[in-house]
Design an enzyme around this catalytic site. Structure first.
Site, PDB file in Angstrom:
ATOM      1  N   SER A   1       0.846  -1.197   0.000  1.00 22.69           N
ATOM      2  CA  SER A   1       0.000   0.000   0.000  1.00 22.69           C
ATOM      3  C   SER A   1       0.878   1.242   0.000  1.00 22.69           C
ATOM      4  O   SER A   1       0.478   2.293  -0.519  1.00 22.69           O
ATOM      5  CB  SER A   1      -0.920   0.003   1.220  1.00 22.69           C
ATOM      6  OG  SER A   1      -0.184   0.173   2.419  1.00 22.69           O
TER       7      SER A   1
ATOM      8  N   ASP B   1       8.641  -2.464  -5.715  1.00 24.28           N
ATOM      9  CA  ASP B   1       7.236  -2.135  -5.459  1.00 24.28           C
ATOM     10  C   ASP B   1       6.774  -0.954  -6.303  1.00 24.28           C
ATOM     11  O   ASP B   1       5.727  -0.981  -6.933  1.00 24.28           O
ATOM     12  CB  ASP B   1       7.034  -1.786  -3.976  1.00 24.28           C
ATOM     13  CG  ASP B   1       7.456  -2.911  -3.059  1.00 24.28           C
ATOM     14  OD1 ASP B   1       7.717  -4.017  -3.560  1.00 24.28           O
ATOM     15  OD2 ASP B   1       7.537  -2.674  -1.840  1.00 24.28           O
TER      16      ASP B   1
HETATM   17  P1  ADP Z   1       2.599  -2.136   3.004  1.00 25.20           P
HETATM   18  O1  ADP Z   1       3.307  -1.297   1.997  1.00 25.20           O
HETATM   19  O2  ADP Z   1       3.031  -3.553   3.000  1.00 25.20           O
HETATM   20  O3  ADP Z   1       1.106  -2.034   2.920  1.00 25.20           O
HETATM   21  P2  ADP Z   1       3.943  -0.352   4.808  1.00 25.20           P
HETATM   22  O4  ADP Z   1       4.142  -0.370   6.274  1.00 25.20           O
HETATM   23  O5  ADP Z   1       5.134  -0.292   3.928  1.00 25.20           O
HETATM   24  O6  ADP Z   1       3.006  -1.590   4.452  1.00 25.20           O
HETATM   25  O7  ADP Z   1       3.047   0.900   4.437  1.00 25.20           O
HETATM   26  C1  ADP Z   1       1.851   1.142   5.120  1.00 25.20           C
HETATM   27  C2  ADP Z   1       1.766   2.605   5.496  1.00 25.20           C
HETATM   28  O8  ADP Z   1       1.619   3.404   4.302  1.00 25.20           O
HETATM   29  C3  ADP Z   1       0.537   2.918   6.327  1.00 25.20           C
HETATM   30  O9  ADP Z   1       0.775   2.708   7.705  1.00 25.20           O
HETATM   31  C4  ADP Z   1       0.324   4.391   6.004  1.00 25.20           C
HETATM   32  O10 ADP Z   1       1.214   5.212   6.742  1.00 25.20           O
HETATM   33  C5  ADP Z   1       0.728   4.474   4.534  1.00 25.20           C
HETATM   34  N1  ADP Z   1      -0.460   4.268   3.675  1.00 25.20           N
HETATM   35  C6  ADP Z   1      -0.651   3.268   2.795  1.00 25.20           C
HETATM   36  N2  ADP Z   1      -1.854   3.387   2.182  1.00 25.20           N
HETATM   37  C7  ADP Z   1      -2.432   4.492   2.691  1.00 25.20           C
HETATM   38  C8  ADP Z   1      -3.677   5.154   2.475  1.00 25.20           C
HETATM   39  N3  ADP Z   1      -4.578   4.678   1.617  1.00 25.20           N
HETATM   40  N4  ADP Z   1      -3.921   6.287   3.173  1.00 25.20           N
HETATM   41  C9  ADP Z   1      -3.013   6.790   4.026  1.00 25.20           C
HETATM   42  N5  ADP Z   1      -1.833   6.208   4.274  1.00 25.20           N
HETATM   43  C10 ADP Z   1      -1.529   5.072   3.627  1.00 25.20           C
HETATM   44 MG    MG Z   2       5.392  -0.941   1.994  1.00 30.02          MG
END
Ligand code: ADP
Ligand code: MG
Length: 392
Positions: A127, A172
Protein backbone atom coordinates in the site's frame (compact mmCIF):
# COMPACT_ATOMS: atom_id res chain seq x y z
CA UNK A 1 -11.48 -1.93 2.15
CA UNK A 2 -13.63 1.09 1.51
CA UNK A 3 -16.47 1.94 -0.81
CA UNK A 4 -16.29 5.74 -0.78
CA UNK A 5 -14.44 7.11 -3.81
CA UNK A 6 -11.62 9.62 -3.49
CA UNK A 7 -13.73 12.24 -5.32
CA UNK A 8 -16.58 11.78 -2.83
CA UNK A 9 -14.18 12.04 0.07
CA UNK A 10 -12.68 15.21 -1.44
CA UNK A 11 -16.08 16.85 -1.66
CA UNK A 12 -17.31 15.76 1.77
CA UNK A 13 -14.08 16.89 3.42
CA UNK A 14 -13.12 20.03 1.49
CA UNK A 15 -16.41 21.09 -0.18
CA UNK A 16 -17.46 21.11 -3.82
CA UNK A 17 -15.46 22.80 -6.58
CA UNK A 18 -14.00 22.07 -10.00
CA UNK A 19 -13.73 18.39 -11.00
CA UNK A 20 -10.62 16.88 -9.39
CA UNK A 21 -7.83 15.05 -11.18
CA UNK A 22 -8.16 11.33 -10.35
CA UNK A 23 -5.09 9.07 -10.23
CA UNK A 24 -4.90 5.38 -9.37
CA UNK A 25 -1.98 3.14 -8.53
CA UNK A 26 -2.14 -0.56 -7.65
CA UNK A 27 -0.57 -2.66 -4.93
CA UNK A 28 1.55 -5.59 -6.06
CA UNK A 29 2.53 -9.12 -5.17
CA UNK A 30 5.86 -10.65 -6.06
CA UNK A 31 5.30 -13.93 -7.91
CA UNK A 32 8.94 -14.95 -7.43
CA UNK A 33 12.39 -13.42 -6.91
CA UNK A 34 12.60 -12.79 -3.16
CA UNK A 35 15.56 -10.97 -1.61
CA UNK A 36 17.08 -10.71 -5.07
CA UNK A 37 16.32 -7.02 -5.65
CA UNK A 38 19.02 -5.63 -3.37
CA UNK A 39 21.41 -8.17 -4.87
CA UNK A 40 20.90 -6.63 -8.33
CA UNK A 41 19.03 -9.72 -9.47
CA UNK A 42 15.67 -10.47 -11.05
CA UNK A 43 12.18 -10.07 -9.63
CA UNK A 44 8.83 -11.01 -11.17
CA UNK A 45 5.99 -9.07 -9.51
CA UNK A 46 2.53 -8.33 -10.83
CA UNK A 47 0.23 -5.44 -9.96
CA UNK A 48 -2.99 -6.51 -8.26
CA UNK A 49 -6.62 -5.52 -8.68
CA UNK A 50 -6.55 -3.37 -5.55
CA UNK A 51 -5.67 0.26 -5.95
CA UNK A 52 -5.07 3.49 -4.14
CA UNK A 53 -7.05 6.26 -5.74
CA UNK A 54 -6.45 9.94 -5.15
CA UNK A 55 -8.53 12.97 -6.07
CA UNK A 56 -6.56 16.19 -6.29
CA UNK A 57 -7.59 19.80 -6.81
CA UNK A 58 -5.23 22.79 -6.97
CA UNK A 59 -5.63 25.65 -4.48
CA UNK A 60 -4.77 29.29 -5.02
CA UNK A 61 -2.70 29.60 -1.82
CA UNK A 62 0.35 27.50 -0.94
CA UNK A 63 -1.45 25.26 1.54
CA UNK A 64 -1.83 21.49 1.24
CA UNK A 65 -4.79 19.69 2.80
CA UNK A 66 -4.78 15.90 2.75
CA UNK A 67 -7.13 13.23 4.05
CA UNK A 68 -7.50 9.49 3.65
CA UNK A 69 -10.26 6.97 4.22
CA UNK A 70 -7.71 4.91 6.14
CA UNK A 71 -7.08 7.53 8.84
CA UNK A 72 -8.99 10.18 10.73
CA UNK A 73 -8.41 13.90 10.39
CA UNK A 74 -6.90 16.28 7.87
CA UNK A 75 -3.17 16.92 7.49
CA UNK A 76 -2.29 20.53 6.79
CA UNK A 77 1.06 21.58 5.33
CA UNK A 78 2.57 24.77 3.92
CA UNK A 79 4.62 24.77 0.72
CA UNK A 80 7.50 24.69 0.29
CA UNK A 81 7.98 22.09 3.03
CA UNK A 82 10.53 23.33 5.55
CA UNK A 83 13.21 20.96 6.84
CA UNK A 84 11.16 18.41 8.69
CA UNK A 85 11.47 15.11 10.47
CA UNK A 86 9.05 12.20 10.09
CA UNK A 87 6.26 11.95 12.65
CA UNK A 88 5.34 8.31 12.06
CA UNK A 89 1.98 9.36 10.65
CA UNK A 90 0.67 8.44 7.24
CA UNK A 91 1.30 11.89 5.73
CA UNK A 92 5.05 11.27 6.10
CA UNK A 93 4.67 9.62 2.67
CA UNK A 94 3.18 12.83 1.25
CA UNK A 95 5.91 14.95 2.83
CA UNK A 96 8.57 12.56 1.50
CA UNK A 97 7.21 12.93 -2.04
CA UNK A 98 6.94 16.74 -1.71
CA UNK A 99 10.53 17.00 -0.44
CA UNK A 100 11.71 14.99 -3.44
CA UNK A 101 9.65 17.10 -5.85
CA UNK A 102 11.08 20.28 -4.34
CA UNK A 103 14.27 19.53 -6.33
CA UNK A 104 12.21 20.00 -9.50
CA UNK A 105 9.65 22.74 -8.76
CA UNK A 106 9.09 25.76 -6.55
CA UNK A 107 5.43 25.00 -5.84
CA UNK A 108 3.58 28.09 -7.11
CA UNK A 109 0.42 26.88 -5.34
CA UNK A 110 -0.89 24.15 -3.04
CA UNK A 111 -3.65 21.54 -3.41
CA UNK A 112 -6.33 19.53 -1.65
CA UNK A 113 -6.00 15.77 -1.91
CA UNK A 114 -8.28 12.94 -0.79
CA UNK A 115 -7.16 9.32 -0.77
CA UNK A 116 -9.26 6.19 -0.90
CA UNK A 117 -7.71 2.73 -1.11
CA UNK A 118 -8.67 -0.92 -1.47
CA UNK A 119 -5.08 -2.07 -0.85
CA UNK A 120 -4.93 -3.51 2.66
CA UNK A 121 -2.38 -1.61 4.74
CA UNK A 122 0.72 -3.41 6.06
CA UNK A 123 -0.33 -6.73 4.53
CA UNK A 124 2.70 -7.01 2.25
CA UNK A 125 0.76 -5.85 -0.81
CA UNK A 126 2.63 -2.55 -0.85
CA UNK A 127 0.00 0.00 0.00
CA UNK A 128 2.96 2.33 0.61
CA UNK A 129 4.22 2.14 -2.99
CA UNK A 130 0.65 2.48 -4.30
CA UNK A 131 0.29 5.67 -2.28
CA UNK A 132 3.67 7.10 -3.35
CA UNK A 133 3.14 6.33 -7.03
CA UNK A 134 -0.41 7.73 -7.09
CA UNK A 135 0.72 10.92 -5.32
CA UNK A 136 3.84 11.41 -7.42
CA UNK A 137 1.96 10.81 -10.67
CA UNK A 138 -0.72 13.34 -9.77
CA UNK A 139 1.79 15.91 -8.52
CA UNK A 140 4.26 15.66 -11.41
CA UNK A 141 1.31 16.32 -13.65
CA UNK A 142 -0.06 19.16 -11.51
CA UNK A 143 3.30 20.96 -11.49
CA UNK A 144 4.35 19.99 -15.02
CA UNK A 145 7.44 18.02 -13.93
CA UNK A 146 8.84 15.68 -16.60
CA UNK A 147 10.59 12.58 -15.27
CA UNK A 148 11.39 9.38 -17.12
CA UNK A 149 10.05 6.15 -15.63
CA UNK A 150 13.24 5.14 -13.87
CA UNK A 151 13.74 8.62 -12.36
CA UNK A 152 10.12 8.52 -11.30
CA UNK A 153 10.28 5.19 -9.47
CA UNK A 154 13.60 6.12 -7.86
CA UNK A 155 12.04 9.36 -6.59
CA UNK A 156 9.19 7.40 -4.98
CA UNK A 157 11.63 4.92 -3.45
CA UNK A 158 13.82 7.73 -2.05
CA UNK A 159 10.76 9.32 -0.43
CA UNK A 160 10.18 6.06 1.45
CA UNK A 161 13.79 5.19 2.25
CA UNK A 162 15.15 8.62 3.04
CA UNK A 163 12.20 10.40 4.59
CA UNK A 164 9.78 7.79 5.94
CA UNK A 165 12.76 5.63 6.92
CA UNK A 166 11.77 2.19 5.57
CA UNK A 167 14.45 0.25 3.73
CA UNK A 168 12.74 -1.01 0.60
CA UNK A 169 13.98 -2.08 -2.82
CA UNK A 170 12.80 -0.57 -6.09
CA UNK A 171 10.44 -3.39 -7.09
CA UNK A 172 7.24 -2.14 -5.46
CA UNK A 173 7.22 1.30 -7.04
CA UNK A 174 8.38 -0.09 -10.38
CA UNK A 175 5.56 -2.65 -10.52
CA UNK A 176 2.94 -0.17 -9.36
CA UNK A 177 3.89 2.29 -12.10
CA UNK A 178 4.68 0.03 -15.05
CA UNK A 179 2.81 -3.28 -14.72
CA UNK A 180 0.45 -4.33 -17.50
CA UNK A 181 -2.94 -5.96 -17.23
CA UNK A 182 -2.75 -9.77 -17.23
CA UNK A 183 1.06 -9.82 -17.03
CA UNK A 184 3.91 -10.12 -14.61
CA UNK A 185 6.77 -7.68 -14.93
CA UNK A 186 10.23 -9.20 -15.20
CA UNK A 187 12.57 -6.59 -13.77
CA UNK A 188 16.34 -6.79 -14.05
CA UNK A 189 17.40 -4.61 -11.15
CA UNK A 190 21.03 -4.39 -12.34
CA UNK A 191 20.04 -2.60 -15.53
CA UNK A 192 16.65 -1.23 -14.41
CA UNK A 193 15.02 -2.66 -17.51
CA UNK A 194 11.94 -4.81 -17.72
CA UNK A 195 9.72 -6.86 -19.94
CA UNK A 196 6.11 -7.94 -19.57
CA UNK A 197 5.38 -11.65 -19.27
CA UNK A 198 1.72 -12.60 -19.84
CA UNK A 199 0.23 -14.78 -17.11
CA UNK A 200 -2.09 -17.11 -18.88
CA UNK A 201 -2.40 -20.15 -16.64
CA UNK A 202 -5.75 -21.68 -17.44
CA UNK A 203 -8.25 -22.22 -14.62
CA UNK A 204 -5.91 -21.08 -11.88
CA UNK A 205 -6.15 -18.29 -9.33
CA UNK A 206 -3.74 -16.55 -7.04
CA UNK A 207 -4.56 -16.14 -3.36
CA UNK A 208 -2.68 -14.06 -0.83
CA UNK A 209 -2.93 -15.56 2.65
CA UNK A 210 -1.73 -13.25 5.39
CA UNK A 211 -0.48 -14.95 8.56
CA UNK A 212 -1.33 -11.67 10.36
CA UNK A 213 1.82 -12.22 12.43
CA UNK A 214 4.47 -9.51 12.28
CA UNK A 215 7.73 -10.26 13.96
CA UNK A 216 9.71 -7.59 15.78
CA UNK A 217 12.63 -9.08 13.93
CA UNK A 218 11.40 -8.18 10.48
CA UNK A 219 13.29 -4.88 10.25
CA UNK A 220 16.54 -6.00 11.88
CA UNK A 221 16.35 -9.39 10.14
CA UNK A 222 16.05 -7.72 6.74
CA UNK A 223 19.05 -5.50 7.43
CA UNK A 224 21.02 -8.47 8.72
CA UNK A 225 20.37 -10.42 5.49
CA UNK A 226 21.50 -7.44 3.44
CA UNK A 227 24.68 -7.29 5.48
CA UNK A 228 25.30 -11.02 5.10
CA UNK A 229 24.90 -10.75 1.33
CA UNK A 230 27.48 -7.96 1.31
CA UNK A 231 29.84 -10.12 3.39
CA UNK A 232 29.32 -13.08 1.05
CA UNK A 233 30.08 -10.82 -1.91
CA UNK A 234 33.24 -9.47 -0.24
CA UNK A 235 34.42 -13.01 0.49
CA UNK A 236 33.80 -14.08 -3.11
CA UNK A 237 35.57 -11.00 -4.46
CA UNK A 238 38.63 -11.80 -2.36
CA UNK A 239 38.52 -15.47 -3.37
CA UNK A 240 37.72 -14.98 -7.07
CA UNK A 241 39.34 -11.60 -7.87
CA UNK A 242 39.49 -12.38 -11.60
CA UNK A 243 35.66 -12.53 -11.70
CA UNK A 244 35.32 -8.85 -10.72
CA UNK A 245 31.86 -9.59 -9.28
CA UNK A 246 29.58 -6.59 -8.97
CA UNK A 247 26.83 -8.52 -7.20
CA UNK A 248 25.90 -12.02 -5.99
CA UNK A 249 23.54 -12.23 -8.94
CA UNK A 250 26.50 -12.46 -11.34
CA UNK A 251 27.63 -15.70 -9.73
CA UNK A 252 26.65 -19.12 -11.10
CA UNK A 253 25.71 -22.16 -9.01
CA UNK A 254 28.71 -23.96 -10.44
CA UNK A 255 31.12 -21.27 -9.27
CA UNK A 256 29.54 -21.35 -5.85
CA UNK A 257 29.84 -25.16 -5.74
CA UNK A 258 33.55 -24.85 -6.53
CA UNK A 259 34.26 -22.66 -3.49
CA UNK A 260 31.64 -23.89 -1.06
CA UNK A 261 33.98 -26.04 1.03
CA UNK A 262 36.13 -23.03 1.77
CA UNK A 263 33.37 -20.45 2.18
CA UNK A 264 31.88 -19.67 5.63
CA UNK A 265 28.83 -21.94 5.72
CA UNK A 266 26.25 -19.27 6.57
CA UNK A 267 27.45 -16.90 3.84
CA UNK A 268 27.41 -19.78 1.37
CA UNK A 269 23.77 -20.55 2.13
CA UNK A 270 22.78 -16.91 1.76
CA UNK A 271 24.55 -16.72 -1.60
CA UNK A 272 23.01 -20.07 -2.66
CA UNK A 273 19.54 -18.65 -2.09
CA UNK A 274 20.24 -15.58 -4.22
CA UNK A 275 21.81 -17.52 -7.08
CA UNK A 276 19.12 -20.23 -7.12
CA UNK A 277 16.30 -17.71 -6.73
CA UNK A 278 17.46 -15.80 -9.82
CA UNK A 279 17.46 -19.09 -11.68
CA UNK A 280 13.93 -19.79 -10.45
CA UNK A 281 12.80 -16.39 -11.75
CA UNK A 282 14.24 -17.29 -15.15
CA UNK A 283 12.52 -20.69 -15.13
CA UNK A 284 9.21 -19.24 -13.92
CA UNK A 285 9.30 -16.75 -16.79
CA UNK A 286 9.84 -19.62 -19.22
CA UNK A 287 7.01 -21.64 -17.64
CA UNK A 288 4.67 -18.65 -17.91
CA UNK A 289 5.52 -18.23 -21.57
CA UNK A 290 4.70 -21.93 -22.07
CA UNK A 291 1.53 -21.75 -19.93
CA UNK A 292 2.84 -24.45 -17.55
CA UNK A 293 0.98 -23.84 -14.31
CA UNK A 294 2.35 -26.92 -12.56
CA UNK A 295 5.96 -25.88 -13.24
CA UNK A 296 5.25 -22.37 -11.92
CA UNK A 297 3.76 -23.99 -8.81
CA UNK A 298 6.79 -26.23 -8.23
CA UNK A 299 9.08 -23.22 -8.50
CA UNK A 300 7.01 -21.40 -5.87
CA UNK A 301 7.45 -24.33 -3.47
CA UNK A 302 11.17 -24.45 -4.24
CA UNK A 303 11.46 -20.73 -3.57
CA UNK A 304 9.79 -21.20 -0.20
CA UNK A 305 12.11 -24.07 0.74
CA UNK A 306 15.13 -21.94 -0.13
CA UNK A 307 13.82 -18.95 1.86
CA UNK A 308 13.18 -21.28 4.80
CA UNK A 309 16.38 -23.35 4.77
CA UNK A 310 19.06 -21.28 3.05
CA UNK A 311 17.95 -17.74 3.74
CA UNK A 312 16.19 -18.48 7.04
CA UNK A 313 13.49 -15.82 6.87
CA UNK A 314 10.43 -18.05 7.34
CA UNK A 315 8.38 -18.60 10.49
CA UNK A 316 6.35 -21.58 11.77
CA UNK A 317 3.14 -19.79 10.71
CA UNK A 318 4.34 -19.18 7.14
CA UNK A 319 5.63 -22.77 6.89
CA UNK A 320 2.30 -24.04 8.13
CA UNK A 321 0.36 -22.11 5.47
CA UNK A 322 2.64 -23.29 2.67
CA UNK A 323 2.68 -26.91 3.87
CA UNK A 324 -1.10 -26.88 4.24
CA UNK A 325 -1.23 -25.76 0.62
CA UNK A 326 1.01 -28.62 -0.47
CA UNK A 327 -1.22 -31.15 1.33
CA UNK A 328 -4.43 -29.67 -0.01
CA UNK A 329 -3.90 -29.37 -3.72
CA UNK A 330 -2.26 -25.97 -4.22
CA UNK A 331 -0.10 -26.02 -7.35
CA UNK A 332 2.41 -23.90 -5.48
CA UNK A 333 2.84 -21.62 -2.49
CA UNK A 334 5.57 -19.58 -0.87
CA UNK A 335 6.16 -16.82 1.61
CA UNK A 336 6.29 -13.42 -0.09
CA UNK A 337 7.98 -10.24 1.06
CA UNK A 338 10.84 -9.91 3.48
CA UNK A 339 9.73 -12.81 5.71
CA UNK A 340 9.84 -13.00 9.54
CA UNK A 341 6.05 -13.04 9.42
CA UNK A 342 3.72 -11.54 6.86
CA UNK A 343 2.17 -13.10 3.86
CA UNK A 344 2.09 -16.18 1.60
CA UNK A 345 1.07 -16.50 -2.06
CA UNK A 346 -0.82 -19.59 -3.27
CA UNK A 347 -1.51 -20.75 -6.81
CA UNK A 348 -4.68 -22.85 -6.80
CA UNK A 349 -7.25 -24.31 -9.15
CA UNK A 350 -10.02 -21.76 -9.74
CA UNK A 351 -12.60 -24.50 -9.19
CA UNK A 352 -11.18 -25.30 -5.77
CA UNK A 353 -10.72 -21.71 -4.66
CA UNK A 354 -13.67 -21.38 -2.35
CA UNK A 355 -13.08 -24.70 -0.62
CA UNK A 356 -9.38 -23.89 -0.32
CA UNK A 357 -10.00 -20.52 1.33
CA UNK A 358 -12.41 -22.00 3.88
CA UNK A 359 -10.06 -24.89 4.58
CA UNK A 360 -6.93 -22.83 5.11
CA UNK A 361 -8.63 -20.26 7.33
CA UNK A 362 -10.07 -23.05 9.47
CA UNK A 363 -6.85 -25.03 9.68
CA UNK A 364 -4.78 -21.95 10.51
CA UNK A 365 -7.18 -20.99 13.28
CA UNK A 366 -6.96 -24.49 14.77
CA UNK A 367 -3.18 -24.57 14.52
CA UNK A 368 -2.34 -21.08 15.78
CA UNK A 369 -5.52 -19.66 17.28
CA UNK A 370 -5.13 -16.77 14.80
CA UNK A 371 -7.21 -15.52 11.95
CA UNK A 372 -5.67 -15.58 8.47
CA UNK A 373 -6.76 -12.87 6.03
CA UNK A 374 -7.18 -14.06 2.44
CA UNK A 375 -7.37 -12.01 -0.75
CA UNK A 376 -7.83 -13.19 -4.31
CA UNK A 377 -5.47 -11.22 -6.57
CA UNK A 378 -5.37 -10.86 -10.35
CA UNK A 379 -2.55 -9.48 -12.52
CA UNK A 380 -3.71 -5.93 -13.24
CA UNK A 381 -2.61 -2.70 -14.92
CA UNK A 382 -0.15 -0.23 -13.45
CA UNK A 383 -0.84 3.36 -12.39
CA UNK A 384 -3.01 5.63 -14.47
CA UNK A 385 -4.70 9.04 -14.60
CA UNK A 386 -8.42 8.50 -14.99
CA UNK A 387 -9.60 11.77 -16.51
CA UNK A 388 -6.55 12.38 -18.69
CA UNK A 389 -8.54 12.54 -21.92
CA UNK A 390 -11.06 15.19 -20.75
CA UNK A 391 -8.27 17.47 -19.58
CA UNK A 392 -6.47 17.71 -22.88
P1 ADP B 1 2.60 -2.14 3.00
O1 ADP B 1 3.31 -1.30 2.00
O2 ADP B 1 3.03 -3.55 3.00
O3 ADP B 1 1.11 -2.03 2.92
P2 ADP B 1 3.94 -0.35 4.81
O4 ADP B 1 4.14 -0.37 6.27
O5 ADP B 1 5.13 -0.29 3.93
O6 ADP B 1 3.01 -1.59 4.45
O7 ADP B 1 3.05 0.90 4.44
C1 ADP B 1 1.85 1.14 5.12
C2 ADP B 1 1.77 2.61 5.50
O8 ADP B 1 1.62 3.40 4.30
C3 ADP B 1 0.54 2.92 6.33
O9 ADP B 1 0.77 2.71 7.71
C4 ADP B 1 0.32 4.39 6.00
O10 ADP B 1 1.21 5.21 6.74
C5 ADP B 1 0.73 4.47 4.53
N1 ADP B 1 -0.46 4.27 3.67
C6 ADP B 1 -0.65 3.27 2.80
N2 ADP B 1 -1.85 3.39 2.18
C7 ADP B 1 -2.43 4.49 2.69
C8 ADP B 1 -3.68 5.15 2.48
N3 ADP B 1 -4.58 4.68 1.62
N4 ADP B 1 -3.92 6.29 3.17
C9 ADP B 1 -3.01 6.79 4.03
N5 ADP B 1 -1.83 6.21 4.27
C10 ADP B 1 -1.53 5.07 3.63
MG1 MG C 1 5.39 -0.94 1.99
Amino acid sequence: MTSISSAELLITTFGSGPAPQITKAPGRVNLIGEHTDYNDGYVLPFAIDRTTEIALRPRSDRTVHACSTAFRGVAELELPIAESTPTGEWHDYLIGILLELSHHVEFPHGFDVAISSSVPLRAGLSSSAALEVALALALTRLYGIGLDDVEFVRLCQRAEVEFVGTSCGIMDQYASLLAQDGSALLLDVATMTHRHVPIDLEDTSFLVVDSTVRRELSHSGYNERRRECQEALNWLRDTLPERRLRSLSELTMRELDDVKYRMPELLCRRAAHVVSENERVRRTTEALVNGEASTVGELLYASHASLRDQYEVSTPELDFLVEWGARNGALGARLVGGGFGGTTLHLVSSYEKRRYVEGIVDAYKRETGKRADVWGVRPSPGARQLNEEEDR
